[in-house]
Design a protein around this motif. Structure first.
Motif, short mmCIF file in Angstrom:
data_model
loop_
_atom_site.label_atom_id
_atom_site.label_comp_id
_atom_site.label_asym_id
_atom_site.label_seq_id
_atom_site.Cartn_x
_atom_site.Cartn_y
_atom_site.Cartn_z
N HIS A 8 -19.57 -3.43 -46.62
CA HIS A 8 -18.76 -3.01 -47.76
C HIS A 8 -18.19 -1.62 -47.46
O HIS A 8 -18.91 -0.73 -47.02
N ILE A 13 -16.06 1.90 -48.53
CA ILE A 13 -15.49 2.84 -49.48
C ILE A 13 -14.48 3.67 -48.68
O ILE A 13 -14.87 4.48 -47.84
N ASP A 39 -13.28 -0.68 -51.45
CA ASP A 39 -13.03 0.13 -52.64
C ASP A 39 -12.29 1.37 -52.17
O ASP A 39 -12.81 2.14 -51.37
N ARG A 45 -10.23 5.00 -52.78
CA ARG A 45 -10.09 6.13 -53.70
C ARG A 45 -9.41 7.29 -53.00
O ARG A 45 -9.64 7.55 -51.83
N LEU A 87 -15.51 15.36 -51.50
CA LEU A 87 -15.41 13.90 -51.51
C LEU A 87 -15.89 13.36 -52.86
O LEU A 87 -16.90 13.81 -53.38
N PRO A 88 -15.15 12.40 -53.42
CA PRO A 88 -15.55 11.83 -54.72
C PRO A 88 -16.62 10.75 -54.56
O PRO A 88 -16.50 9.65 -55.08
N VAL A 89 -17.65 11.08 -53.81
CA VAL A 89 -18.73 10.13 -53.53
C VAL A 89 -20.05 10.84 -53.84
O VAL A 89 -20.26 11.98 -53.43
N ALA A 90 -20.93 10.15 -54.57
CA ALA A 90 -22.18 10.76 -55.01
C ALA A 90 -23.10 11.10 -53.83
O ALA A 90 -23.00 10.49 -52.76
N SER A 93 -25.50 8.32 -51.27
CA SER A 93 -25.17 7.04 -51.90
C SER A 93 -24.65 5.98 -50.92
O SER A 93 -24.53 4.82 -51.28
N VAL A 94 -24.34 6.35 -49.68
CA VAL A 94 -23.83 5.36 -48.73
C VAL A 94 -24.74 5.30 -47.50
O VAL A 94 -25.45 6.26 -47.19
N LYS A 103 -15.52 -2.23 -60.31
CA LYS A 103 -16.85 -2.81 -60.37
C LYS A 103 -17.90 -1.74 -60.69
O LYS A 103 -17.76 -0.59 -60.29
N LEU A 130 -19.48 0.22 -57.87
CA LEU A 130 -18.60 1.21 -57.26
C LEU A 130 -18.56 2.48 -58.11
O LEU A 130 -18.50 3.59 -57.60
N ASP A 178 -21.02 3.62 -59.70
CA ASP A 178 -22.26 4.34 -59.43
C ASP A 178 -22.13 5.27 -58.23
O ASP A 178 -22.76 6.32 -58.17
N ILE A 179 -21.33 4.84 -57.26
CA ILE A 179 -21.18 5.64 -56.03
C ILE A 179 -20.16 6.76 -56.23
O ILE A 179 -20.24 7.82 -55.63
N LEU A 180 -19.19 6.51 -57.11
CA LEU A 180 -18.13 7.50 -57.37
C LEU A 180 -18.71 8.70 -58.12
O LEU A 180 -19.58 8.55 -58.97
N CYS A 181 -18.21 9.89 -57.81
CA CYS A 181 -18.62 11.05 -58.61
C CYS A 181 -17.44 12.00 -58.76
O CYS A 181 -16.44 11.89 -58.05
#
Lengths: 216, 54
Positions: free
Chosen positions: A70, A72, A95, A97, A104-107, A110-111, B3, B6, B8-11
């Motif tokens: 998957h 991102i 996905d 973005r 980065l807009p990623v928590a 999380s990956v 979704k 997704l 959940d991963i975005l911040c």
């Protein structure tokens, strides 16, 4: 306007402008093998969630999707992502973005891995960009970068809006360590980047390094 | 449509807060700092507004 902001806009405008042509421009630069080697270096389990930072037209994304992961995909150019999504179609789980290297807009954590190919030479602060990639990866996950070794081809900077004329591998190793990564390797990707100047016919042939590290 | 996994991963790129998705408005709002990000053609535009001061 600060000069660094101008550089960033120029890079974004460049990729917005050439978004529909970038994949054919890019395809002459390096072989598909580079994507395979980069994804191999990420040591992924089946069905992993992987961030492709500076995804562009999806060189790394395509390889990840082919292997069933998957993706991102993060890029500063919305148009590049639209072109990527159209090209990929429904061939996999992706996905997209719009986001920037500094934030980065990623928590956090999380990956499963963060990959970036030919991204670092466009960013303002390479150590900060590497730290951001390390931040979003889960403990035990990999950060993988492929980019140009140090070179002297000025036209790559002026025509393609590269910000850095490649990197010293020792600097990369140090920045990975400063980002808290372990098991660091910075080796030759055994690939070269071949690009031609739009004017004057100058051709650049630059070697490519592959860097990988694991988050503690 | 985005979704849930997704989301959940975005911040939030500014404060790293969680985001709330408003599907009809096509926006994501940070639950912490209240910044609003547009979603265009299903792609979240997660840019922190440039500092306008010279």
């Amino acid at each position: 306007m600060r000069p660094d902001r101008q550089d960033r806009l120029n890079s974004k405008e460049y990729f917005d402008r050439i978004s529909d042509r970038w994949d054919s421009i890019r395809s002459g630069f390096f072989s598909e093998n580079l994507g395979k080697k980069a994804v191999d270096a990420a040591s992924l389990s089946p069905g992993a969630s992987v961030a492709d930072i500076g995804a562009g037209s999806g060189f790394i994304t395509e390889e990840l999707l082919t292997r069933g992961h998957h993706v991102i995909a993060v890029d500063q150019s919305e148009k590049m992502l639209l072109a990527l999504r159209t090209r990929v179609g429904d061939r996999g789980s992706i996905d997209c973005r719009v986001g920037e290297d500094r934030s980065l807009p990623v928590a956090d954590s999380s990956v499963d891995a963060a990959l970036a190919n030919m991204f670092l030479h466009h960013v303002e602060s390479p150590p900060d960009a590497i730290r951001e990639m390390a931040r979003i990866v889960k403990p035990g996950g990999r950060v993988v970068l492929s980019d140009l070794d140090e070179h002297t081809f000025e036209f790559l900077r002026t025509e393609q809006h590269d910000r850095w004329m490649g990197f010293k591998r020792d600097d990369i190793r140090r920045w990975f360590a400063e980002a808290g990564l372990i098991d660091i390797s910075v080796t030759s990707a055994e690939e070269t980047c071949c690009a031609s100047s739009e004017c004057g016919g100058e051709t650049a042939k630059v070697t490519i390094f592959l860097a990988a590290g694991t988050k503690k | 449509m985005l979704k849930k996994e997704l989301l959940d991963i975005l911040c939030c790129p500014k404060c790293r807060g969680d985001l709330a998705y408003n599907e009809p408005a096509a926006t994501l709002t940070c639950k912490e700092c209240r910044r609003v990000y547009p979603v265009k053609d299903g792609i979240p535009i997660m840019l922190v507004e440039e500092d306008k001061t010279p």
